[in-house]
Design a protein around this motif. Structure first.
Motif: not given
Length: 260
Positions: A29, A185-186, A188, A201, A203, A209, A226, A228
């Protein structure tokens, strides 16, 4: 007193475990662009930003004889050899791309450049100027190539980029990189083109990517990282910390009275 000490020790152990488990994260992660079989084939030329409405551009015309460029550089005549580079740059003429996608230049009048890359706009202006100047040179730079980075980064904010060739990693680097609490992983990306906003989105733990059409940024992109789940839970815990401390203090007081 032993009972009180036991309860105090228990609360301390629980607090330590809470901190450990709320801040832990796996390598999967956390690490950017983890190795896989992805073939990296993206090139900047595929995604060069285009000039948009409301862009502010610095345009300087040059030639072998500086005198012939004076009508096209109305503010550059104020420059002098005694000025610092920063002041000289501030005096160079700037133009705002209008709602019709055009700029208005001295002598040339209105020239439509919306939708062109910076180099394409340079070539177009050189062609237009050639009727007045022999072998003219044109330099165009974005004055407002701004990217905003928000959320779980060290220094959120808006940044003026010195060049239009900027990647999402460079923008994150200017913001001090993601904190350990940011979700890699997300990520924006909010982009506006012709008044229409779109959300994408990314990752950043995957090499694919690097091939994304959104790896390279355009002016006015907004990046949001964002938090976690651990950070969200910690924020909830922080909001209730005073209540928890008050209840714990009350319990210890009651136990102290009952065990006298």
């Amino acid at each position: 007193m032993r009972l009180i000490s036991k309860y105090g020790l228990t609360l301390g152990i629980l607090a330590v475990f809470l901190v450990i488990f709320s801040s832990c994260g796996s390598r999967k992660n956390m690490v950017y662009f983890q190795p896989d079989s992805t073939l990296i084939n993206t090139v900047f030329e595929q995604y060069i930003p285009k000039i948009q409405k409301n862009d502010i551009l610095t345009i300087v015309v040059t030639a072998t004889d500086p005198k012939v460029t004076a009508p096209f550089n109305p503010l550059s005549t104020m420059s002098s050899s005694n000025m610092t580079q920063g002041v000289d740059l501030a005096l160079r003429p700037t133009y705002t791309v209008g709602k019709d996608g055009e700029i208005t230049l001295p002598m040339l009048g209105k020239v439509r450049i919306e939708g062109l890359t910076r180099l394409e706009a340079i070539e177009k202006l050189r062609s237009e100027l050639s009727q007045y100047i022999k072998d003219p040179g044109v330099n165009i730079n974005f004055n407002n190539f701004r990217v905003s980075v928000l959320g779980e980064v060290a220094r959120p904010g808006s940044f003026i980029m010195p060049t239009e060739r900027v990647t999402i990693l460079e923008a994150l680097g200017m913001a001090g990189d993601m904190t350990i609490r940011g979700v890699r992983e997300n990520v924006t990306l909010i982009r506006e083109v012709d008044g229409i906003k779109t959300i994408h989105r990314l990752d950043l733990t995957k090499q694919e990517t690097l091939n994304s059409p959104y790896y390279y940024l355009v002016q006015n992109d907004v990046i949001y990282v964002e938090p976690n789940k651990a950070q969200i839970n910690n924020s909830k815990l922080g909001a209730n910390t005073n209540i928890i401390i008050s209840i714990a203090g009350l319990l210890i007081t009651v136990i102290s009275v009952l065990t006298r």
